[in-house]
Design a protein around this motif. Structure first.
Motif, short mmCIF file in Angstrom:
data_model
loop_
_atom_site.label_atom_id
_atom_site.label_comp_id
_atom_site.label_asym_id
_atom_site.label_seq_id
_atom_site.Cartn_x
_atom_site.Cartn_y
_atom_site.Cartn_z
N GLY A 145 -33.42 -30.70 -52.42
CA GLY A 145 -32.91 -30.04 -53.62
C GLY A 145 -31.81 -29.04 -53.37
O GLY A 145 -31.69 -28.04 -54.07
N ILE A 146 -30.97 -29.32 -52.40
CA ILE A 146 -29.87 -28.42 -52.06
C ILE A 146 -28.61 -28.89 -52.78
O ILE A 146 -28.23 -30.04 -52.69
N SER A 147 -27.98 -27.97 -53.50
CA SER A 147 -26.70 -28.32 -54.13
C SER A 147 -25.58 -27.66 -53.35
O SER A 147 -25.73 -26.57 -52.81
N SER A 148 -24.45 -28.34 -53.30
CA SER A 148 -23.32 -27.78 -52.56
C SER A 148 -22.55 -26.83 -53.44
O SER A 148 -22.45 -27.00 -54.65
N LYS A 149 -21.98 -25.79 -52.80
CA LYS A 149 -21.15 -24.83 -53.51
C LYS A 149 -19.74 -25.39 -53.55
O LYS A 149 -19.28 -26.03 -52.61
N LYS A 150 -19.06 -25.12 -54.60
CA LYS A 150 -17.66 -25.53 -54.70
C LYS A 150 -16.82 -24.65 -53.79
O LYS A 150 -17.00 -23.45 -53.74
N SER A 151 -15.92 -25.27 -53.04
CA SER A 151 -15.00 -24.51 -52.18
C SER A 151 -13.96 -23.83 -53.04
O SER A 151 -13.51 -24.37 -54.03
N GLU A 152 -13.59 -22.64 -52.61
CA GLU A 152 -12.56 -21.90 -53.36
C GLU A 152 -11.21 -22.17 -52.80
O GLU A 152 -11.00 -22.46 -51.70
#
Length: 118
Positions: free
Chosen positions: A111-118
């Protein structure tokens, strides 16, 4: 499997040797950035989020020393340098893709979601 020596270091499995060539935070992103075409230093820096100049420089030198990338220096003003994959590193892309798929599976399973890169 018997252990073996490479470059003055003892390895206990071929996987460990593989990870010495492509493991760590930045080697795989650098290789993946170069998978489609040659890139200049600035293009690599722009393609890889969060990497510092010091780290990019050191990782490029390490990958070059291990025969994973090559660089071509053009005698122009200002000087231009292109980085590109070697046949050895092109073989590693399939391994990196398989590791990516397994990592995505693990993310889904936990259940891990990836963070959007800035």
């Amino acid at each position: 499997m018997k252990d073996f020596n490479y470059n003055g270091r003892i390895y206990y499995s071929p996987v460990e040797l593989t990870m010495a060539f492509i493991g760590g935070t930045w080697k795989m992103p650098i290789l993946l950035a170069l998978r489609k075409r040659k890139l200049r230093y600035g293009e690599l820096k722009n393609n890889i989020s969060h990497i510092t100049d010091k780290m990019l420089y050191s990782q490029l030198r390490e990958l070059e020393k291990k025969g994973m990338i090559e660089r071509k220096i053009y005698k122009e003003k200002p000087p231009r340098v292109d980085y590109y994959l070697t046949p050895l590193s092109k073989r590693s892309i399939k391994v990196i893709d398989a590791l990516t798929r397994f990592g995505e599976h693990l993310m889904d399973a936990h259940g891990i979601s990836s963070k959007k890169s800035e």
